[in-house]
Design an enzyme around this catalytic site. Structure first.
Site, short mmCIF file in Angstrom:
data_model
loop_
_atom_site.label_atom_id
_atom_site.label_comp_id
_atom_site.label_asym_id
_atom_site.label_seq_id
_atom_site.Cartn_x
_atom_site.Cartn_y
_atom_site.Cartn_z
N GLU A 248 -9.09 80.75 30.16
CA GLU A 248 -9.03 79.28 30.23
C GLU A 248 -9.20 78.64 28.86
O GLU A 248 -8.97 77.45 28.69
CB GLU A 248 -10.09 78.77 31.22
CG GLU A 248 -11.54 78.75 30.73
CD GLU A 248 -12.22 80.12 30.70
OE1 GLU A 248 -11.54 81.13 30.95
OE2 GLU A 248 -13.43 80.16 30.39
N HIS B 268 -11.92 84.82 27.68
CA HIS B 268 -11.83 83.60 28.47
C HIS B 268 -10.37 83.12 28.50
O HIS B 268 -9.95 82.44 27.56
CB HIS B 268 -12.72 82.50 27.88
CG HIS B 268 -14.17 82.72 28.14
ND1 HIS B 268 -14.81 82.21 29.23
CD2 HIS B 268 -15.10 83.43 27.46
CE1 HIS B 268 -16.09 82.57 29.23
NE2 HIS B 268 -16.29 83.31 28.16
N CYS C 128 -15.53 87.05 32.03
CA CYS C 128 -16.70 87.27 31.17
C CYS C 128 -17.84 87.85 32.00
O CYS C 128 -17.70 88.94 32.55
CB CYS C 128 -17.05 86.00 30.42
SG CYS C 128 -18.09 86.29 28.99
#
Lengths: 253, 204
Positions: free
Chosen positions: B188, B186, B83
């Site tokens: 994760e 993202h 990001c």
């Protein structure tokens, strides 16, 4: 194409999950960690956890519990309830929140939205608005878990929240919450035409078709609790219904 | 031996989630800005949410730029920016003024042209990646990843863009330049495919 999100909401109160009807009649739903684990296994789009424990001033959120929930969560997690200051927001981000929900404090402390969004980015700030229907198609903003009328008009407040740096609006109809009779479509329409940030519609989902109507009224995402707790409809079933209506949703893996 | 991943601590980003996901993928992950720990890492990750300007200011304030440049540009340590952590690699950012970036990847950060679309671009969106790129091995084309941003990376060199996404316009969803990777989304927070991407990264 951007997918329409279906977001389960978990209401957390003193160590357990609860579900309310119109912000009252809280029923116990059990262990929060277990529930988060199930939603993670089901690959839901996102989770919202709201701590509705009525806490004396000065008490901070239960960071340890948030951490335990966040550990089970490989999808975005928004956390709200008791976020009164920049330092509380920071601790929540460090505990695994990807976004935070501001409600009462956003109104009571006028600089808070700006402070948090400048530090962590506006994408991490969701302003949660609890609205109650009044006369003449107006909706009043009520804070403090539905107990404190503010006199503010919800459309005006949504615009103001966007101007101050909110990245999303989490819009709850107090009249519809937990009733499972459908969303307040007029409220959704009013707010989503007033702002350019995404609006998450919450309060009223009883059937998957209700969710289709909420998206049709202008919401970018729907959030719900009772429908997932009390009916056979899973987030996946809601998404199938949305897809059938022409709204793109994320495929089941 | 487990890969030892340093998540650069410059007070930006959802580091808890990232550490949690990397550990789930089998890495030893630590959040740090200590020079010796950064140097000992086998992989470096620059996380981040928020403003470009704050990101650069924090990297400078903590004296991280020389160490990162040595490890990533000289020693070619595998690096992943997520990001804002990817956007900081650009030559400049254009949010509230013009701000100098790290300049490791040529290009600049500009606001998404929203037209009638809502900003931020938030939610799950599908990406198309170039064939044979390592980061996406084992991940199907058009897989959905979780995005949350209003700005995007306009790369000067086309070959640096390895995946794209469309929201009103095409934009870079992921970039790669030698040992430097970046994702606008993202991983994760992107469940199965995001975790697969992180696994790919830590095994390179």
């Amino acid at each position: 194409m951007l997918k329409t999100r279906v977001i389960p909401v978990l209401l957390y109160q003193q160590g357990r999950l609860v579900k309310s009807i119109r912000f009252k009649e809280h029923r116990n739903l059990g262990n929060p960690i277990q529930t988060v684990r199930i939603y993670n296994a089901r690959n839901v789009d996102e989770l919202v956890i709201l701590d509705i424990t009525k806490t004396p001033a000065g008490k901070e959120p239960e960071y340890k519990m948030i951490k335990e929930m966040a550990r089970e969560c490989f999808m975005p997690l928004a956390v709200g309830g008791g976020v009164r200051s920049l330092s509380i927001a920071r601790k929540l981000f460090l505990s695994g929140a990807d976004k935070i929900c501001l409600n009462s404090a956003a109104i009571e402390n006028s600089g808070l939205i700006g402070k948090i969004s400048r530090m962590f980015g506006s994408q991490s700030v969701i302003v949660s608005i609890d609205a109650k229907k009044r006369n003449n198609h107006r909706y009043e903003v009520i804070t403090r878990c539905g107990t404190l009328p503010t006199g503010l008009d919800s459309v005006e407040w949504a615009k103001e929240a966007e101007r101050r740096g909110a990245g999303e609006i989490f819009l709850t109809s107090i009249d519809c919450e937990g009733a499972m009779q459908g969303f307040d479509l007029e409220l959704i329409r009013n707010i989503s035409t007033a702002v350019t940030i995404p609006v998450i519609a919450h309060g009223g989902a009883g059937t998957p078709l209700d969710c289709v109507e909420a998206i049709g009224a202008g919401a970018s995402a729907i959030a719900a609790a009772s429908i997932f707790h009390y009916t056979h409809a899973t987030p996946q079933v809601v998404k199938q219904e949305l897809k059938a209506a022409g709204y793109p949703t994320r495929n089941k893996l | 031996m487990k890969p030892r991943v340093a998540i650069v601590d410059y007070e930006m980003g959802n580091v808890f989630s990232l550490k949690n996901a990397l550990e789930y993928c089998g890495a030893l992950a630590l959040v740090t800005r200590k020079p010796d720990e950064l140097r000992r890492a086998t992989h470096l990750v620059l996380p981040g949410d928020g403003a470009f300007r704050t990101g650069m200011e924090n990297l400078k304030r903590f004296g991280l730029i020389p160490i990162l440049e040595e490890e990533v540009l000289k020693k070619k340590r595998p690096f992943l920016g997520i990001c804002i952590g990817m956007q900081l690699l650009a030559q400049e950012g254009t949010e509230d003024g013009i701000w100098e970036g790290l300049g490791w990847v040529k290009g600049k950060i500009v606001k998404l042209k929203g037209h009638s679309l809502r900003l931020p671009h938030v939610g799950w969106d599908d990406i198309t990646y170039k064939e044979n790129c390592y980061l996406f091995s084992g991940i199907p084309q058009q897989a959905d990843f979780y995005f949350i941003h209003s700005f995007c990376f306009v790369c000067k060199e086309r070959q640096d863009v390895i995946a794209s996404c469309r929201y009103g316009q095409n934009f870079a969803a992921a970039i790669e330049k030698q040992n430097i990777f970046g994702t606008q989304f993202h991983p994760e927070k992107s469940q199965t495919y995001g975790l697969k991407l992180l696994k790919n990264f830590i095994s390179c």
